[in-house]
Every structure is written in structure tokens, then in C-alpha cells.
Design a protein around this motif. Structure first.
Motif, PDB file in Angstrom:
ATOM      1  N   VAL A   6       0.788  -1.069  -0.016  1.00  0.00           N
ATOM      2  CA  VAL A   6      -0.085  -0.033   0.199  1.00  0.00           C
ATOM      3  C   VAL A   6       0.857   1.187  -0.051  1.00  0.00           C
ATOM      4  O   VAL A   6       1.703   1.373   1.118  1.00  0.00           O
ATOM      5  N   PHE A   7       0.720   2.008  -1.077  1.00  0.00           N
ATOM      6  CA  PHE A   7       1.539   3.284  -1.261  1.00  0.00           C
ATOM      7  C   PHE A   7       1.172   4.323  -0.077  1.00  0.00           C
ATOM      8  O   PHE A   7       0.082   4.836  -0.062  1.00  0.00           O
ATOM      9  N   THR A   8       2.212   4.815   0.841  1.00  0.00           N
ATOM     10  CA  THR A   8       1.804   5.643   1.874  1.00  0.00           C
ATOM     11  C   THR A   8       2.722   6.526   2.074  1.00  0.00           C
ATOM     12  O   THR A   8       3.795   6.727   1.775  1.00  0.00           O
ATOM     13  N   ARG A   9       1.989   7.914   2.424  1.00  0.00           N
ATOM     14  CA  ARG A   9       2.792   9.075   2.669  1.00  0.00           C
ATOM     15  C   ARG A   9       2.605   9.629   4.103  1.00  0.00           C
ATOM     16  O   ARG A   9       1.499   9.518   4.547  1.00  0.00           O
ATOM     17  N   VAL A  10       3.779   9.819   4.969  1.00  0.00           N
ATOM     18  CA  VAL A  10       3.814  10.340   6.145  1.00  0.00           C
ATOM     19  C   VAL A  10       3.859  11.845   5.972  1.00  0.00           C
ATOM     20  O   VAL A  10       4.978  12.352   5.546  1.00  0.00           O
ATOM     21  N   ILE A  11       2.943  12.577   6.479  1.00  0.00           N
ATOM     22  CA  ILE A  11       2.969  14.138   6.364  1.00  0.00           C
ATOM     23  C   ILE A  11       2.718  14.862   7.591  1.00  0.00           C
ATOM     24  O   ILE A  11       1.986  14.391   8.619  1.00  0.00           O
ATOM     25  N   SER A  12       3.912  15.510   8.016  1.00  0.00           N
ATOM     26  CA  SER A  12       4.140  16.128   9.462  1.00  0.00           C
ATOM     27  C   SER A  12       3.751  17.497   9.475  1.00  0.00           C
ATOM     28  O   SER A  12       4.177  18.391   8.548  1.00  0.00           O
ATOM     29  N   ALA A  13       3.012  18.047  10.451  1.00  0.00           N
ATOM     30  CA  ALA A  13       2.859  19.260  10.732  1.00  0.00           C
ATOM     31  C   ALA A  13       3.956  20.255  11.085  1.00  0.00           C
ATOM     32  O   ALA A  13       4.127  21.343  11.074  1.00  0.00           O
ATOM     33  N   ILE A  14       5.210  19.363  11.518  1.00  0.00           N
ATOM     34  CA  ILE A  14       6.346  20.009  11.771  1.00  0.00           C
ATOM     35  C   ILE A  14       7.312  19.771  10.641  1.00  0.00           C
ATOM     36  O   ILE A  14       7.701  18.339  10.673  1.00  0.00           O
ATOM     37  N   PRO A  15       7.724  20.476  10.022  1.00  0.00           N
ATOM     38  CA  PRO A  15       8.943  20.134   8.728  1.00  0.00           C
ATOM     39  C   PRO A  15      10.055  19.245   9.217  1.00  0.00           C
ATOM     40  O   PRO A  15      10.811  19.752  10.133  1.00  0.00           O
ATOM     41  N   MET A  16      10.205  18.161   8.624  1.00  0.00           N
ATOM     42  CA  MET A  16      11.607  17.435   8.816  1.00  0.00           C
ATOM     43  C   MET A  16      11.495  16.510   7.676  1.00  0.00           C
ATOM     44  O   MET A  16      11.394  15.438   7.599  1.00  0.00           O
ATOM     45  N   ASP A  17      12.213  17.163   6.429  1.00  0.00           N
ATOM     46  CA  ASP A  17      12.341  16.769   5.356  1.00  0.00           C
ATOM     47  C   ASP A  17      12.962  15.498   5.031  1.00  0.00           C
ATOM     48  O   ASP A  17      12.618  14.746   4.275  1.00  0.00           O
ATOM     49  N   GLN A  18      13.779  14.986   6.020  1.00  0.00           N
ATOM     50  CA  GLN A  18      14.571  14.074   5.782  1.00  0.00           C
ATOM     51  C   GLN A  18      13.687  12.720   5.961  1.00  0.00           C
ATOM     52  O   GLN A  18      14.135  11.464   5.331  1.00  0.00           O
ATOM     53  N   VAL A  19      12.807  12.942   6.647  1.00  0.00           N
ATOM     54  CA  VAL A  19      11.974  11.471   7.055  1.00  0.00           C
ATOM     55  C   VAL A  19      10.628  11.556   6.596  1.00  0.00           C
ATOM     56  O   VAL A  19       9.993  10.389   6.346  1.00  0.00           O
ATOM     57  N   CYS A  20       9.958  12.746   6.255  1.00  0.00           N
ATOM     58  CA  CYS A  20       8.588  12.682   5.908  1.00  0.00           C
ATOM     59  C   CYS A  20       8.388  13.989   5.055  1.00  0.00           C
ATOM     60  O   CYS A  20       8.956  14.987   5.178  1.00  0.00           O
TER      61      CYS A  20
END
Length: 245
Positions: free
Chosen positions: A104-118
């Protein structure tokens, strides 16, 4: 059982948000992540995804760190809440890994930017992911202290134009008292937003209930421990409580 040639039942909703607590991921352990439990929940999500339903998720962080407990022990509240937000990112990454193992293609989307992980949260991009049938896991709450992941779930569900919030719990709905302590507790089939607030029914926190009420967004409370429960409700079966106007 589906008869050969029979058209599968159309799901009740086409886009939903699943809200689960961090504690749901720790199984019988007292802390942290229990990989078989994460995998079981991921399989439940996949079974609904396979029906063609677009799915968002919000996962709490209480299995790793709970901001309110940290502040109760003397930690400054804002710092404690940010630590809790980071815990939700860890849970989201664990769920992403389990879902992608199932294809299942999945995206983690964070309200706090942390570009290396999500990914950072951009509403239009998140909507596009859903349209492409990717599961979106919203992490780090709203990005602000003093707001719970319940409120974050309701906020994101409204922003994504979800048709309902599915709140996975340890019991099969909303009761007038704790069914774990009171064997005579009564389960509601439906309950109003106002009754949830007036009777202090433990569905979600007050700000989340009020936000759902103001936007006429139903909340469906069901047991996450019931195998096939999530899929069953979308197919018009199962035991649950609907919170609505």
C-alpha cells in the motif's frame, strides 16, 4: 459470502479518516511498539483500501510520550507537547513501513517540517495523494502545543473533505459508563455531539467534538480489536456508535 458474479457492496463512504491512539500500537506491552499489532492494524487498513476507499490516518503518541503527563510531572507544557508530537511521527513511520510491506503506497505528512523523514503538510498535495489512492498518515498533530491528536484528526478530516472519522478503540462503541468497569453499561447506537459534550462521554476531547459538530462531520466509534471491524462497517455491518447532529 459473496456469490460468484454478484457485485460487491459499495462502501458507505469514499474517503475517511481513521484515528487511533498510540496505545493501540503497543499490544499487551506497557510501552512502545509491538510489531505484530502494527502489522495487524495495517492489514485492516489495507482491507479497506482494497475496497477503493481513500484513507487518511492520525495516530496518537501516548505509547511513547504523552505531553500532558510530562507537564504534570513538572515539565514545561509547550516542550512536553512538542515531545508528544515527535512521538506521533515515530508511530506514523512504523505504520507506513507496515503498510508498504503490504503493497500500500503511503505518505507520512508532518505538521512540523522534517524533510529527511517525511513530507511537510501542504493541503493540496495531501489531497492529490488521496486521489492517487495513497494512504496519508498525518503526524505531529496540528503542529501547535495545547491541541490533542483528536483535534488534529478532526481538523485534517475537514481539510481533506473526509465523509467521516473512524475512531478505533478497545470497545465497540460509546457507552454511558465504562463497560470495562460496569457490566450493565448501555451502548448507544447513535449519540449527538451535544450529548457527548454535556455527558462527558469519552469519545474525543471537547474541542474535537465541537469542530466535528460545527462541520457536520460524523464520528464512528468502533472496536479496533475486532478482526475485520473497520471493513465490516464500511460494508454496512458490525457494531459501532455514530456520533452526529
Amino acid at each position: 459470502m459473496q456469490v460468484s458474479g454478484e457485485t460487491p457492496a459499495k462502501p458507505s463512504y469514499s474517503r475517511v479518516l481513521l484515528k487511533i491512539s498510540g496505545e493501540a500500537l503497543m499490544g499487551d506491552q506497557g510501552y512502545g511498539l509491538h510489531p505484530p499489532t502494527v502489522q495487524r492494524i495495517a492489514a485492516e487498513v489495507k482491507s479497506v483500501h482494497d475496497m477503493g476507499v481513500e484513507i487518511c490516518m492520525v495516530i496518537g503518541g501516548g505509547n511513547i510520550f504523552r505531553g500532558l503527563q510530562g507537564s504534570a510531572q513538572g515539565m514545561e507544557r509547550t516542550t512536553a507537547d512538542y515531545m508528544g508530537m515527535l512521538a506521533t511521527v515515530m508511530n506514523a513511520l512504523a505504520m507506513q513501513s507496515a503498510l508498504e510491506e503490504l503493497g500500500v503506497f503511503t505518505r507520512v505528512i508532518s505538521a512540523i517540517p522534517m524533510d529527511q523523514v517525511c513530507e511537510p503538510y501542504l493541503r493540496r498535495r495531501a489531497v492529490r495523494h488521496l486521489e492517487k489512492k495513497r494512504v496519508c498518515i498525518f503526524a505531529a498533530g496540528t503542529g501547535n502545543p495545547y491541541f490533542t491528536t483528536d483535534t488534529a484528526a478532526t481538523l485534517r478530516a475537514n481539510e481533506m473533505a473526509c465523509e467521516a472519522i473512524f475512531k478505533g478503540t478497545k470497545v465497540d462503541g460509546v457507552y454511558d459508563s465504562d463497560p470495562m468497569l460496569n457490566p450493565d453499561a448501555k451502548r448507544y447506537e447513535t449519540v449527538s455531539y451535544d450529548d457527548c459534550l454535556a455527558k462527558h462521554l469519552k469519545v474525543m476531547d471537547a474541542s474535537a467534538i465541537a469542530l466535528a459538530r460545527d462541520n457536520d462531520l460524523p464520528i464512528i466509534v468502533f472496536s479496533l480489536d475486532e478482526p475485520g471491524g473497520f471493513r465490516g462497517i464500511l460494508a454496512g455491518q458490525g457494531t459501532y456508535t455514530t456520533v452526529k447532529g
